[in-house]
Design an enzyme around this catalytic site. Structure first.
Site: not given
Length: 303
Positions: A50, A218
Site C-alpha cells: 500500500y 468491478g
C-alpha cells in the site's frame, strides 16, 4: 459497535483500510485514527504494497508521535505480492514482516495475512515462516486474503497455526460469494461454482471473512454510491436509509453486516466523517425482506 470473535481477540465489525492513507496530513490521519477509536473501529488493515510502503510509514510516524497509541489499536498487515509475481517463500515472508514492523515502528503484528494465492506455495515452507514469526513474537495471529476453499484447506493442512481470516471482495455490487448458492440447481449464469463455496467453507471452519472494497463495483472501477450507473440501487439505498435512519453508505455496510456469516467490513475511506457515518451501520439490522430487496436492486435475480 458490533464485534466479532477472532480466536482470543474481539475485533470490531467495521475496520479501517489503510491503502490510501499515505497522502494524508499528520493531522488528518490523527483525526481518522481518533474517530476510529472513538467509534470502536480500532482495527487497521495494512499491506506492505500500500503506497509502496508509505502507508505503513505514515501510520508508524503517528504511533511514534503518540506514545500509548499502539496499545489502543489492532494492526493487521499483508504480504506476498511482488512485482510480476506472488511469493510465499519462507525468506520473503520473514523479510516482509521485518520490513512491515520497521515501517510501522512496532514490535508485533496482531495479524498477518498472505495477500494473494501463490501458485508455487508450499504449505510446509509457509509453516516454517509462520512458526518462526510466532515464536519470535513478531506475529500473533495468521490468515489469508483472496483464497478459495481448496487453497485455504491446502495451506491449513501444512501449517500448525489456525488460519483465522480470509479477506475477500464483497459488497452490493460484488456478490459472488452468495450468487452461486442462490442459483443452485438452475441454469442461471451464476449457478456454476467458481469459488469453491468459500463463504460456506469459512463459516464451517470459523474463518472470519473480511469484506474489502465494500462500496466498489468491478475490480477497482469505482464507487457505486451516488453513481448514475446504478439508479435503482441508489434509490433503494436512500429509501431504506430513510426507513432505518442511516445514510445510504451506512445502509450498504449494514447489508454486509446482516449476513449470518458475521463478516467484518474493511472501509477504505480516509474521511473521519465518512468513517463515523459508516459505523452507524452497526446500530441497525435489516429485515430479511429489505436485505433481499437490496440484492435485487443491485441487478441480481432469484430463480
Amino acid at each position: 459497535m458490533l464485534y466479532r470473535n477472532l480466536s482470543d481477540l474481539k475485533v470490531p465489525a467495521v475496520a479501517v483500510g489503510c491503502m490510501r492513507i499515505a497522502g494524508l496530513s499528520p493531522d488528518r490521519l490523527s483525526a481518522l485514527v481518533d474517530t476510529a477509536i472513538a467509534g470502536g473501529a480500532n482495527f487497521f488493515d495494512h499491506a506492505d504494497i500500500y503506497g509502496g510502503g508509505e502507508s505503513e510509514q505514515a501510520f508508524g510516524r503517528l504511533l511514534a508521535a503518540r506514545p500509548g497509541l499502539r496499545e489502543k489499536v489492532i494492526i493487521q498487515s499483508k504480504c506476498g505480492i511482488r512485482p510480476g509475481m506472488y511469493d510465499f517463500s519462507k525468506s520473503h515472508i520473514i523479510e516482509s514482516v521485518d520490513g512491515i514492523l520497521s515501517r510501522l515502528g512496532t514490535d508485533r503484528l496482531d495479524l498477518l495475512l498472505l495477500h494473494r494465492p501463490d501458485a508455487l506455495m508450499e504449505p510446509g515452507e509457509v509453516c516454517e515462516a509462520f512458526t518462526e514469526l510466532e515464536h519470535s513474537g513478531k506475529v500473533l495471529r495468521f490468515g489469508v486474503s483472496n483464497f478459495n476453499s481448496r487453497q485455504l484447506e491446502l495451506l491449513q493442512s501444512g501449517v500448525k497455526q489456525k488460519l483465522l481470516v480470509n479477506q475477500l471482495q464483497f459488497g452490493l455490487m460484488c456478490t459472488g460469494l452468495i450468487d452461486h448458492a442462490l442459483s443452485a440447481n438452475t441454469e442461471f449464469p451464476h449457478a456454476p461454482d467458481r469459488d469453491g463455496e468459500i463463504l460456506d467453507y469459512c463459516r464451517l471452519k470459523n474463518v472470519l471473512i473480511q469484506a474489502w472494497s465494500p462500496f466498489q463495483y468491478g475490480f477497482f472501477e469505482g464507487v457505486f454510491l451516488d453513481n448514475e450507473k446504478f439508479p435503482e440501487l441508489n434509490e433503494k439505498l436512500r429509501e431504506l436509509g430513510g426507513k432505518y435512519g442511516v445514510s445510504p453508505q451506512a445502509m450498504a455496510a449494514a447489508w454486509i453486516l446482516r449476513h449470518p456469516a458475521g463478516m467484518q467490513v474493511i472501509c477504505g475511506t480516509t474521511s473521519p466523517e465518512r468513517l463515523a457515518d459508516i459505523c452507524t451501520a452497526c446500530e441497525i439490522e435489516l429485515s430479511r425482506e429489505d436485505w433481499y430487496s437490496l440484492y435485487l436492486a443491485a441487478g441480481n435475480k432469484l430463480p
